[in-house]
Scaffold this motif. Structure first.
Motif, PDB file in Angstrom:
ATOM      1  N   UNK A 122       0.820  -1.198   0.000  1.00 38.03           N
ATOM      2  CA  UNK A 122       0.000   0.000   0.000  1.00 38.03           C
ATOM      3  C   UNK A 122       0.860   1.256   0.000  1.00 38.03           C
ATOM      4  N   UNK A 123       2.031   1.177   0.638  1.00 39.06           N
ATOM      5  CA  UNK A 123       2.929   2.318   0.682  1.00 39.06           C
ATOM      6  C   UNK A 123       3.397   2.738  -0.699  1.00 39.06           C
ATOM      7  N   UNK A 139       0.930   5.322  -3.760  1.00 38.24           N
ATOM      8  CA  UNK A 139       1.000   6.747  -4.151  1.00 38.24           C
ATOM      9  C   UNK A 139       2.102   7.010  -5.166  1.00 38.24           C
ATOM     10  N   UNK A 140       3.295   6.423  -4.897  1.00 36.44           N
ATOM     11  CA  UNK A 140       4.402   6.662  -5.820  1.00 36.44           C
ATOM     12  C   UNK A 140       4.087   6.083  -7.196  1.00 36.44           C
ATOM     13  N   UNK A 158       3.274  14.410  -6.235  1.00 39.19           N
ATOM     14  CA  UNK A 158       2.435  14.258  -7.424  1.00 39.19           C
ATOM     15  C   UNK A 158       2.647  15.321  -8.494  1.00 39.19           C
ATOM     16  N   UNK A 190       1.978   8.410  -8.960  1.00 37.71           N
ATOM     17  CA  UNK A 190       2.731   9.594  -9.349  1.00 37.71           C
ATOM     18  C   UNK A 190       3.703   9.297 -10.470  1.00 37.71           C
ATOM     19  N   UNK A 233      -5.986  11.909  -7.115  1.00 40.25           N
ATOM     20  CA  UNK A 233      -5.187  12.994  -6.535  1.00 40.25           C
ATOM     21  C   UNK A 233      -4.047  13.348  -7.477  1.00 40.25           C
ATOM     22  N   UNK A 234      -3.395  12.338  -8.036  1.00 41.32           N
ATOM     23  CA  UNK A 234      -2.274  12.593  -8.936  1.00 41.32           C
ATOM     24  C   UNK A 234      -2.718  13.387 -10.149  1.00 41.32           C
ATOM     25  N   UNK A 245       6.792  14.975  -8.908  1.00 35.84           N
ATOM     26  CA  UNK A 245       7.098  13.599  -9.260  1.00 35.84           C
ATOM     27  C   UNK A 245       8.367  13.074  -8.626  1.00 35.84           C
ATOM     28  N   UNK A 269     -11.520  17.629  -6.418  1.00 36.90           N
ATOM     29  CA  UNK A 269     -10.306  17.134  -5.766  1.00 36.90           C
ATOM     30  C   UNK A 269      -9.249  18.237  -5.730  1.00 36.90           C
ATOM     31  N   UNK A 287      -5.626   7.375  -5.262  1.00 34.18           N
ATOM     32  CA  UNK A 287      -4.349   8.063  -5.440  1.00 34.18           C
ATOM     33  C   UNK A 287      -4.240   8.651  -6.840  1.00 34.18           C
ATOM     34  N   UNK A 333       6.592   7.722 -10.095  1.00 37.42           N
ATOM     35  CA  UNK A 333       7.974   7.915  -9.669  1.00 37.42           C
ATOM     36  C   UNK A 333       8.633   6.624  -9.195  1.00 37.42           C
TER      37      UNK A 333
END
Lengths: 312, 187
Positions: free
Chosen positions: A2-3, A6-7, B145, A10, A41-42, B148, B126, A38, A12
């Motif tokens: 889960x960590x 987000x990346x 985000x 994104x 949001x991104x 990056x 959002x 996520x 990354x």
């Protein structure tokens, strides 16, 4: 796992991690749902506006660094920054301008050379021929050098509609520095052109008996005076008005020297005003200084912060 | 002995900038301005302030490129400079020290119904919710985000442990979800 979501959203994550996540998410609905959040949001996070133009930003940085030295006084670093600014401004000048100036000057030189050649052939008295040639060389240079310089200088003050001036006009000092750099470049170039033309004419004897000093004296004062008038008007009223006024003033000067009656006092006054002497040079310096000082003030709006409106 | 930077790499550009090469500054700008400006825009809230901070940042880079030590990544150094300039302009105090509650109260990292609602809400709500976040949350969101940056780099820029970065991210998501619920976007 889960960590890493987000990346992953994104973009990354490194290759191996990215593949692991992709493989896992394919088979795990909970993580897919998580990832979707996520991802939303991104997608929403980047503001999506375009970056400020690189050229403008770099020029503003160079100007500010040349003025606001981190150490006081003329440290070597500030001089290097100043040199970088001069280089950047030189690159900004549209190539057409120096080329056009050089061509016009060359044309003048060619005319004088031609005249010297023809008058040399027809005159019986060598001395008379030399004298005529000298006079005409001085006259031609005195007529074209000033208007070339004045036209160039008029273009250096770009008004408030110049995006660079906008960005840089954070302080009056930076507007003035920018203007000083530009007029030094333009006037210096035109000055060099005129000197080169004078040297060529003296060296080829087309100038006849006139020495180099005398030849330079024929155009130096008028060039300085017309350019400084042009600059002052450009700062106050804009480059177009300045160009018009310079052309008009110069037309009167040219006509005074040829078509209009030579002996009437107005024409003699006009011709005398446009000559090289201490008074003229001092006046030119004064007008130029006034223009540079005004350049800081004319921008008008508060120094700090940006203007309220952007030009169209 | 410092190893020679690869030609064309960010380190190489910084070296040229330190020597006074304005073209290198321009190239560095073209490479990173997108990420930097987006980050600053998110942080500052409006475009004009972000432009001013961006200029301050480029000026600081121009002046202090010589101080860059090759130990760090160039990008983390750039964003560190940008953050400092942003703080100067925005007068934001450096992010509050993680409180005991923040460290221990890691939210259930499973997606609750509110978190799932984020995906359904769509872009504009959002984005609006992100704008309402407190500064330290917005900072992390923008670095992860918009810029990056990998989480490890974000931790370096913010000078916090990577675990705190992760927990701040999850707190930020929870805050966005809560803001969306509060907005009650009518269909």
């Amino acid at each position: 796992m889960k960590d890493m979501l987000p990346a992953y959203a994104a973009g990354s994550l490194s290759g191996a991690d990215r593949d692991r996540v992709r493989a896992h998410v394919a088979g795990c609905p909970r993580c897919r749902a998580d990832l979707a959040g996520w991802q939303a949001i991104a997608d929403a996070a980047p503001p999506g506006t375009s970056i400020p133009d690189p050229g403008q930003v770099v020029r503003a940085v160079l100007t500010r660094s040349a003025i606001e030295g981190s150490t006081g006084g003329l440290s070597r670093r500030r001089l290097r920054h100043l040199a970088a600014l001069v280089l950047a401004e030189a690159r900004l000048i549209r190539l057409a301008v120096p080329i056009a100036s050089a061509l016009v000057m060359a044309l003048g030189v060619v005319l004088v050379l031609l005249q010297a050649a023809t008058s040399g052939a027809t005159a019986e008295d060598a001395v008379t021929a030399a004298f005529d040639a000298g006079g005409s060389a001085g006259l031609v240079l005195a007529l074209i050098a000033p208007i070339i310089a004045a036209a160039g200088v008029a273009g250096t003050y770009r008004s408030r509609h110049d995006p660079v001036a906008e960005l840089v006009a954070a302080t009056p000092a930076s507007s003035r520095l920018l203007l000083l750099v530009r007029i030094t470049l333009v006037f210096g170039y035109d000055l060099a052109l005129a000197v080169a033309a004078s040297v060529v004419l003296t060296a080829t004897d087309a100038a006849g008996t006139t020495s180099l000093n005398a030849l330079v004296a024929a155009w130096l004062g008028p060039m300085a005076l017309l350019s400084s008038v042009s600059l002052l008007i450009a700062v106050q009223f804009g480059p177009d008005v300045a160009l018009g006024v310079a052309a008009g003033l110069w037309a009167i000067r040219v006509l005074s020297g040829s078509v209009l009656t030579r002996d009437a006092w107005p024409t003699r006054f006009v011709v005398d005003a446009w000559s090289t002497n201490t008074a003229v040079l001092v006046a030119s310096a004064g007008l130029a200084a006034a223009a540079v000082i005004l350049a800081g003030r004319v921008s008008g709006e508060p120094h700090h912060g940006r203007r309220a409106t952007h030009p169209l | 002995m410092a190893r020679r930077p690869e030609p064309g790499s960010d380190e190489d550009l910084l070296r040229s900038i330190a020597a006074g090469d304005a073209t290198a500054l321009s190239r560095l700008y073209e490479r990173h301005a997108g990420a930097l400006f987006g980050y600053l825009h998110r942080l500052a809230g409006d475009r004009m302030t972000a432009e001013e901070i961006l200029q301050d940042t480029m000026l600081a880079i121009w002046r202090s490129a010589g101080a860059f030590e090759s130990r760090a990544k160039v990008t983390t150094w750039l964003f560190g400079v940008a953050r400092r300039q942003a703080h100067n302009r925005l007068r934001v105090r450096p992010g509050p020290q993680p409180t005991a509650t923040e460290l221990s109260d890691r939210p259930d990292q499973g997606a609750g119904p509110e978190e799932l609602a984020i995906a359904a809400a769509g872009g504009t709500p959002v984005a609006a919710a992100i704008d309402l976040l407190p500064d330290h949350h917005r900072d992390v969101i923008a670095l992860v985000f918009v810029a990056g940056l990998p989480l490890a780099d974000v931790a370096e820029v913010l000078a916090i442990p990577i675990g705190t970065v992760k927990s701040r991210l999850f707190h930020a998501r929870a805050a966005v979800a809560a803001a969306l619920v509060a907005q009650e976007v009518p269909e």
